[in-house]
Every structure is written in C-alpha cells, then in structure tokens.
Design a protein around this motif. Structure first.
Motif, PDB file in Angstrom:
ATOM      1  N   SER A  79       0.548  -1.300   0.265  1.00 13.24           N
ATOM      2  CA  SER A  79       0.161   0.245   0.235  1.00 13.24           C
ATOM      3  C   SER A  79       0.747   1.054  -0.376  1.00 13.24           C
ATOM      4  O   SER A  79       0.610   2.557  -0.613  1.00 13.24           O
ATOM      5  CB  SER A  79      -1.606   0.188   1.865  1.00 13.24           C
ATOM      6  N   MET A  98       2.242   2.381  -3.199  1.00 16.43           N
ATOM      7  CA  MET A  98       0.859   2.357  -4.649  1.00 16.43           C
ATOM      8  C   MET A  98      -0.034   3.725  -4.242  1.00 16.43           C
ATOM      9  O   MET A  98       0.515   4.043  -4.754  1.00 16.43           O
ATOM     10  CB  MET A  98      -0.184   1.747  -4.376  1.00 16.43           C
ATOM     11  N   VAL A 149      -7.174  -4.053  -6.466  1.00 17.23           N
ATOM     12  CA  VAL A 149      -5.764  -4.770  -6.287  1.00 17.23           C
ATOM     13  C   VAL A 149      -6.200  -5.843  -4.664  1.00 17.23           C
ATOM     14  O   VAL A 149      -6.318  -7.099  -4.956  1.00 17.23           O
ATOM     15  CB  VAL A 149      -4.521  -4.323  -5.313  1.00 17.23           C
ATOM     16  N   SER A 150      -7.170  -5.664  -3.633  1.00 16.10           N
ATOM     17  CA  SER A 150      -7.377  -6.533  -2.762  1.00 16.10           C
ATOM     18  C   SER A 150      -8.213  -7.288  -3.764  1.00 16.10           C
ATOM     19  O   SER A 150      -8.657  -8.835  -3.523  1.00 16.10           O
ATOM     20  CB  SER A 150      -8.485  -5.354  -1.045  1.00 16.10           C
TER      21      SER A 150
END
Length: 400
Positions: free
Chosen positions: A148, A151, A171-172
């Motif tokens: 994270s 990003m 993404v998750s």
C-alpha cells in the motif's frame, strides 16, 4: 512434502494483505492526505480510527465465541468481501458519520479474517509440525503495508485520496481470487502432532491470563504510533510531503520480523522473545517525543515495524500452543483484548494531542503502557527456565 502442501500459506498471506495490511492499516498513510484536503482535526481522525477498532473488538469477540470451525472457509470469504467493499466505499463518501460506519465494518471484517485465517493456517502448520512457520504467514501484514505504501503516492497523484482507496480495493479484489483457490479446510497432511514436542516449551494454561493482559496493554500502546506516525511526520519539515516513506519503513521491517521472532522464540522461548520485542517497541514509540528528526522517525518506524506483528505472531502462536483443542477461542480472546486497547488508544491520543498541541505526552504514555506489559510477561520466564514449574510452585521455587 509436496510443494502444493504449502500453498495454503500463500492464501493465508494474501488474506492478511487484504484485510489487515490494506483494509485495516491503509488508513494510517491515507489519513494525512484526507486531513490536508478536508481539514480533518486529530480528534475526528481519532474517532474514525477508534470506530475501526470498535468493529475489530466486536468481530474478535464473535469470532472467538461462535463454534463455527466447520464453516471457517465460507465465513473467511464473506469477511474478505466486506473488507474489500468497505475499502472501496471510503473513497466514494465524504461524510464523517459514514466513514465511521465503514471503518467499523472494516474492523469487524478484519478481526474475522485474522482469527479465521490464523486458525486455519496455524492448525495446518501444526499438523505438519512447522509451527515456527507462523512467522511467514503473519508477514502478510507487513507485505500489505509495504504494498500500500508503494501504491499510495502514485494513486494519490493521479486520483487524489478518493482514488487511492478505490485503487487499493481493486488490488484487494484481485488477491482475493487467490485466497478463494488456495486457502480452505481440505486436509493436505495426515500427520498427528506429537504432544511431547511442546511439553516444557510453553507455560501451563493457568498462565494464559497474564498473556491476555499484557497483549491488551500492547494493543493500547502500539496503536498510537500505528495510527498517527505518518500524519505527525507529514506535518514536520523533514519529509516534504513524502511521509509515506515512514509507513514504507514500517512495512519493510514487518515483512521478515514475524519469521525472525518465530525463530528467536524457538531458540530462546516465546516469553523471553515477547519481553524483548515489547521493550524494543516501547523504545521506538517514545523516540519521537525526545528526538524529533527525520532519522528518529525512520528508526521509530523500523522498530515499530520490526515488533508489532512479531508480537502478534508470538502471542497468538503461544496462546494456541497453550490450548490446542480450542485454538479459535484462544486466538479470539487475545484478539478481543488487543482490540479493547486499540479502541481506547487513538481516542485518548487524539484528545490529548488536541489539548497539548503535540503528541509527546501520547507517545510517552503509550511507550510506558507497552513497557509495563513487558514487565508483566517477565513473570512467565520461570516456566521456560523450569518447564515443570506450576503457578502454585513459583514462590517455592524462588525461595529455594
């Protein structure tokens, strides 16, 4: 052992990246971005953080109390969906009230994921007599924090704070596909753990209460740094809008920390390792209060990252080994008391900082709480020196 026997570890790691590294902890590096654009006060930020920890508390209590061992996989998947949706919705709303509700649900889901995934992975590791590998699993939190952190600057540059939440949710969602495939309850090894392996290595079940209390103090103390360190760093002149670097240091230190602490526990014992980890963490928490510089923030972040998930790894693994037949309940109790501390910490720190106009008092208080927890745990070192000592015999042993 075939390689596919260990694929559940990857699924477990991805589940922690989704619900913990992103769903739970992404608020810390995104908070200063929101405060900058929306003028959120520290008090409001503390309330939003505490809402997450309130949900985490309730989720932990339910996850540990409900006998749902047969349904762990499906409940884990539902919890992951909730975590992903609440992360995305944070970027689609502008209401303090709604943010509080979303962070509450996110905390609820993250507690379920942590307890359920821990139960599944630790039980599987126990069957193959690789309990020390729990550190690899819990390293998923640090990996999520690092991911994270890498990003967020780019997402914020192109899509502002709103798009940052949504991008992390995307993404998750991708990672969740792998969790679906790799993490389930299907037995992959038929090998019973020899109970003699753990005799003499963990305290008796009666000592669990001290572990629970100390872990609650850890939750109360660590969360002050875990919530506000990036926001504080951002307001100094040392980082020039690059305070996400601090959170990146936390993630980098956290990734190997769980495995390293597991190895140290195997060599030194769980309790001595926990005492050392909490003592080091208290030093890192207090450091910015006495030495304010870019270096102190980086060292504080490294000490924090190197210990906070390591402590979770040691505490939950030790708790499970003290009560193997009911691992979900034990992990649930530990997670619940941890969550109580987390619920109190950000609110107190936010209010105190508003009154004193800095976080020095909050940092010193948090460090003292964690150090006191380490002192309480030191009473259990007796059991690692002499494994046959029972609680009622400690005094006699000391007298002799």
């Amino acid at each position: 052992m075939k390689n596919q026997s260990y694929l559940f570890l990857i699924g477990g790691i991805f589940s922690l990246i989704i619900a913990m590294g992103i769903g739970r902890f992404a608020y810390t590096p995104i908070l200063p971005l929101m405060q900058k654009e929306l003028s959120l006060s520290n008090t409001v930020a503390g309330y939003i953080a505490s809402s997450n920890y309130a949900g985490y508390l309730i989720g932990a209590i339910l996850a540990g109390a409900i006998p749902f061992k047969k349904y762990r996989t499906i409940l884990l998947r539902i919890s992951l969906i909730i975590s992903i949706l609440t992360t995305a919705l944070m970027g689609l709303s502008y209401s303090d009230l709604l943010w509080n509700g979303l962070r509450f649900l996110s905390g609820f889901a993250s507690a379920f994921v942590l307890v359920l995934a821990s139960g599944i992975v630790l039980d599987k590791l126990a069957t193959i007599r690789k309990t020390s590998w729990s550190g690899i699993f819990y390293g998923g939190v640090g990996l999520g924090i690092l991911l994270s952190s890498l990003m967020i600057p780019s997402l914020n540059h192109f899509f502002r704070w709103e798009g940052t939440w949504i991008g992390l949710a995307v993404v998750s969602g991708i990672l969740a596909i792998f969790v679906w495939i790799l993490l389930d309850e299907t037995p992959n090894v038929v090998e019973k753990k020899n109970k003699q392996d753990m005799i003499g290595k963990v305290p008796p079940a009666k000592w669990l209460i001290w572990l629970i209390i100390a872990y609650g103090l850890e939750g109360l103390g660590y969360i002050v740094t875990g919530t506000f360190i990036v926001s504080i760093a951002e307001k100094t002149s040392y980082f020039h809008n690059g305070a996400t670097l601090v959170w990146m240091m936390v993630g980098l230190a956290a990734i190997p920390s769980c495995f390293i602490w597991s190895l140290l526990a195997k060599k030194w014992g769980f309790i001595k390792s926990l005492v050392l980890a909490m003592a080091l963490q208290s030093l890192g928490i207090a450091m910015p209060a006495f030495w304010m510089s870019k270096t102190s923030f980086v060292i504080s972040a490294l000490l924090f990252g190197a210990t906070f998930m390591g402590i979770t790894t040691l505490a939950t693994t030790l708790g499970r080994e003290m009560n193997p037949p009911d691992s979900n309940r034990t992990i649930g109790m530990l997670t619940a008391i941890y969550a109580i501390g987390q619920l109190i910490g950000p609110t107190l720190a936010g209010v105190l900082s508003s009154l004193t106009h800095d976080f020095n008092a909050a940092f010193i208080g948090a460090a003292s709480v964690v150090f006191f927890g380490a002192i309480l745990l030191s009473s259990g070192i007796h059991f690692e020196i002499n494994p046959n000592v029972q609680p009622s015999n400690i005094k006699k042993t000391e007298e002799n």
